[in-house]
Design an enzyme around this catalytic site. Structure first.
Site, PDB file in Angstrom:
ATOM      1  N   ARG A 135       0.857  -1.205   0.000  1.00  0.00           N
ATOM      2  CA  ARG A 135       0.000   0.000   0.000  1.00  0.00           C
ATOM      3  C   ARG A 135       0.886   1.245   0.000  1.00  0.00           C
ATOM      4  O   ARG A 135       0.585   2.249  -0.608  1.00  0.00           O
ATOM      5  CB  ARG A 135      -0.974   0.008   1.181  1.00  0.00           C
ATOM      6  CG  ARG A 135      -1.715   1.346   1.319  1.00  0.00           C
ATOM      7  CD  ARG A 135      -3.104   1.253   1.968  1.00  0.00           C
ATOM      8  NE  ARG A 135      -3.170   0.357   3.089  1.00  0.00           N
ATOM      9  CZ  ARG A 135      -2.734   0.640   4.315  1.00  0.00           C
ATOM     10  NH1 ARG A 135      -2.197   1.818   4.592  1.00  0.00           N
ATOM     11  NH2 ARG A 135      -2.830  -0.263   5.274  1.00  0.00           N
ATOM     12  N   TYR A 156     -15.622  17.033 -16.233  1.00  0.00           N
ATOM     13  CA  TYR A 156     -15.903  15.605 -16.352  1.00  0.00           C
ATOM     14  C   TYR A 156     -17.046  15.264 -15.373  1.00  0.00           C
ATOM     15  O   TYR A 156     -17.015  15.691 -14.211  1.00  0.00           O
ATOM     16  CB  TYR A 156     -14.634  14.815 -16.013  1.00  0.00           C
ATOM     17  CG  TYR A 156     -14.868  13.335 -15.922  1.00  0.00           C
ATOM     18  CD1 TYR A 156     -15.135  12.585 -17.062  1.00  0.00           C
ATOM     19  CD2 TYR A 156     -14.842  12.673 -14.703  1.00  0.00           C
ATOM     20  CE1 TYR A 156     -15.367  11.234 -16.982  1.00  0.00           C
ATOM     21  CE2 TYR A 156     -15.072  11.311 -14.618  1.00  0.00           C
ATOM     22  CZ  TYR A 156     -15.337  10.596 -15.764  1.00  0.00           C
ATOM     23  OH  TYR A 156     -15.573   9.258 -15.678  1.00  0.00           O
ATOM     24  N   ASP A 212      -6.398  18.819 -14.704  1.00  0.00           N
ATOM     25  CA  ASP A 212      -6.730  17.478 -15.183  1.00  0.00           C
ATOM     26  C   ASP A 212      -6.237  17.394 -16.627  1.00  0.00           C
ATOM     27  O   ASP A 212      -6.815  18.012 -17.521  1.00  0.00           O
ATOM     28  CB  ASP A 212      -8.251  17.279 -15.092  1.00  0.00           C
ATOM     29  CG  ASP A 212      -8.680  15.881 -15.505  1.00  0.00           C
ATOM     30  OD1 ASP A 212      -7.939  15.234 -16.282  1.00  0.00           O
ATOM     31  OD2 ASP A 212      -9.766  15.445 -15.080  1.00  0.00           O
ATOM     32  N   LYS A 222      -7.652   6.331 -19.666  1.00  0.00           N
ATOM     33  CA  LYS A 222      -7.890   6.872 -20.996  1.00  0.00           C
ATOM     34  C   LYS A 222      -6.612   6.726 -21.839  1.00  0.00           C
ATOM     35  O   LYS A 222      -6.186   5.622 -22.101  1.00  0.00           O
ATOM     36  CB  LYS A 222      -8.365   8.316 -20.885  1.00  0.00           C
ATOM     37  CG  LYS A 222      -9.418   8.540 -19.777  1.00  0.00           C
ATOM     38  CD  LYS A 222     -10.734   7.858 -20.051  1.00  0.00           C
ATOM     39  CE  LYS A 222     -11.669   7.793 -18.848  1.00  0.00           C
ATOM     40  NZ  LYS A 222     -11.988   9.047 -18.198  1.00  0.00           N
TER      41      LYS A 222
HETATM   42  C1  LIG Z   1     -12.378   9.498 -16.943  1.00  0.00           C
HETATM   43  C2  LIG Z   1     -12.001  10.840 -16.440  1.00  0.00           C
HETATM   44  C3  LIG Z   1     -11.814  11.069 -15.075  1.00  0.00           C
HETATM   45  C4  LIG Z   1     -12.062   9.999 -14.029  1.00  0.00           C
HETATM   46  O1  LIG Z   1     -11.150   8.972 -14.133  1.00  0.00           O
HETATM   47  P1  LIG Z   1     -11.465   7.429 -13.725  1.00  0.00           P
HETATM   48  O2  LIG Z   1     -10.188   6.757 -14.062  1.00  0.00           O
HETATM   49  O3  LIG Z   1     -12.622   6.968 -14.511  1.00  0.00           O
HETATM   50  O4  LIG Z   1     -11.741   7.456 -12.264  1.00  0.00           O
HETATM   51  C5  LIG Z   1     -11.429  12.337 -14.684  1.00  0.00           C
HETATM   52  N1  LIG Z   1     -11.235  13.328 -15.580  1.00  0.00           N
HETATM   53  C6  LIG Z   1     -11.412  13.148 -16.900  1.00  0.00           C
HETATM   54  C7  LIG Z   1     -11.199  14.277 -17.835  1.00  0.00           C
HETATM   55  C8  LIG Z   1     -11.801  11.900 -17.373  1.00  0.00           C
HETATM   56  O5  LIG Z   1     -11.995  11.725 -18.689  1.00  0.00           O
END
Ligand SMILES: *Cc1c(COP(=O)(O)O)cnc(C)c1O
Length: 386
Positions: A53, A105, A177, A202
């Site tokens: 962890r 998001y 982000d 992604k």
């Molecule tokens: C998918 C996404 C998230 C969240 O990520 P997860 O891996 O699904 O928890 C946050 N910000 C953006 C822009 C995303 O496309």
């Protein structure tokens, strides 16, 4: 982090940073270390690995690679993008205020409003295209600016370099982000941001086969707090997913180039379709793509001049584009934000933003562009005259 590839180019770092052949066996590919616990030399010995962890060798390899690609000092890999976001919010305390871009998001919006508000955090949403909007939303208790650029699904661009000084003047942290752009296209830390977040589910993973997230930072004190939050809560990434992301990173630059070429050709095609009312693509709103963005990336949204039922028919008429949530994989996906990814945002809030029933979002993959164009033409033909 001690990256011996620091002076190499992005493409070389994507393949080698954090991934030196292993001493013991000479294995060229980073091994997957599944052990949860590690032998220590004496009671209280914390000089090496202790418990996964806290730290795991496969995860550390990934974290070093991520730090290298974002050109940051510290990186932490999480079990999801939202888990990484939670570790950022845990830097704050009840009574603190966050200014965030309005076209967020959906899951980020849900975490802010449905969970974090309950613990005393307050949020204001602004159109991030105008830096002064951030300034005007500042309150005495503002501690964090939350930026997405390009945004999802409307591809609004925020100029990180102009927003950061507004935050710095008042000791406010800036988090970006960077999921849509990836470090190949834009590196927010170099533009002054304090924290970069990724949903590695992604483009970083790139094959729609894992859920993961990451934070990258430069400031040592802040990094220690983030790491403590991760350890205390337990949202770290497992070794197998860490390995999958490492494998994905090796082709990130190749994929982003191809995603961008394909998406540009799709935009050119959409511009010729009469039932397409509006196209959302970085720079398409008349505002220039900040020159800090190397490529437009693989995301394209557009609004069809049609009712809900017709648009539903459209998104169900493709065969190469798969009707599915998420994005950033080698495979092309088609999504109807209003009923899928953004259904958690109330209609009264999403309609004025432009997330209408006619909006379609494409995650353009790396298939042959001719096949993608034929697929879209077929879908438009299916709704012609509707
Ligand atoms: C998918 C996404 C998230 C969240 O990520 P997860 O891996 O699904 O928890 C946050 N910000 C953006 C822009 C995303 O496309």
């Amino acid at each position: 982090m001690d990256d011996k590839f620091k002076n190499k180019k992005f493409e070389t770092r994507a393949i080698h940073s954090g991934q030196i052949p292993e001493d013991h066996t000479g294995a060229v590919t980073t091994p997957i270390h599944f052990s949860s616990t590690y032998r220590v030399d004496f009671p209280g010995d914390e000089s090496g690995y202790v418990y996964s962890r806290w730290s795991n060798p496969t995860r550390v390899a990934l974290e070093e690679a991520l730090a290298s690609l974002e050109e940051g000092e510290f990186a932490y890999a999480f079990s999801s993008g939202l888990s990484a976001l939670t570790a950022v919010l845990h830097l704050l305390k009840a009574g603190d205020h966050i200014v965030a871009v309005d076209d967020l998001y959906g899951g980020t919006h849900r975490l802010f409003e449905k969970l974090m508000r309950k613990f005393g955090l307050d949020f204001t949403y602004v159109d991030g295209r105008e830096p002064s909007n951030f300034e005007q939303a500042i309150k005495d208790n503002t501690r964090l600016f939350w930026i997405e650029t390009p945004t999802n699904p409307l591809m609004k661009l925020a100029d990180i370099e102009q927003i950061v000084p507004i935050a710095k003047k008042r000791g406010i942290l800036t988090a970006v982000d960077n999921t849509f752009a990836t470090p190949y296209i834009q590196q927010p830390l170099k533009l002054g941001a304090d924290i970069v977040l990724h949903s590695a589910s992604k483009y970083l993973g790139g094959h729609c086969d894992l859920i993961g997230g990451a934070l990258v930072l430069n400031d040592e004190k802040l990094a220690e707090q983030v790491r403590f939050n991760q350890y205390a809560v337990g949202g770290m990434l497992g070794p197998f997913e860490s390995w999958l992301i490492l494998r994905g990173l090796k082709t990130l630059h190749l994929r982003m180039e191809r995603h961008s070429v394909n998406s540009m050709k799709i935009v050119e095609y959409l511009e010729t379709v009469s039932s397409v009312k509006k196209i959302y693509y970085p720079g398409q709103d008349g505002k220039q793509v900040p020159n800090k963005m190397k490529l437009p990336g693989g995301m394209v949204s557009f609004e069809i001049d049609a009712d809900f039922e017709t648009v539903k028919k459209f998104v169900m008429a493709t065969t190469v584009f798969v009707l599915a949530e998420s994005l950033g994989g080698v495979e092309s996906l088609i999504n109807h934000p209003a009923s899928m990814t953004h259904s958690s945002i109330p209609k009264e809030m999403r309609e004025p933003l432009g997330i209408t029933d006619g909006l379609v979002r494409l995650s353009v993959g790396v298939e042959a562009i001719d096949d993608l164009l034929i697929d879209l033409r077929t879908a438009f033909a299916a709704i012609a005259g509707a």
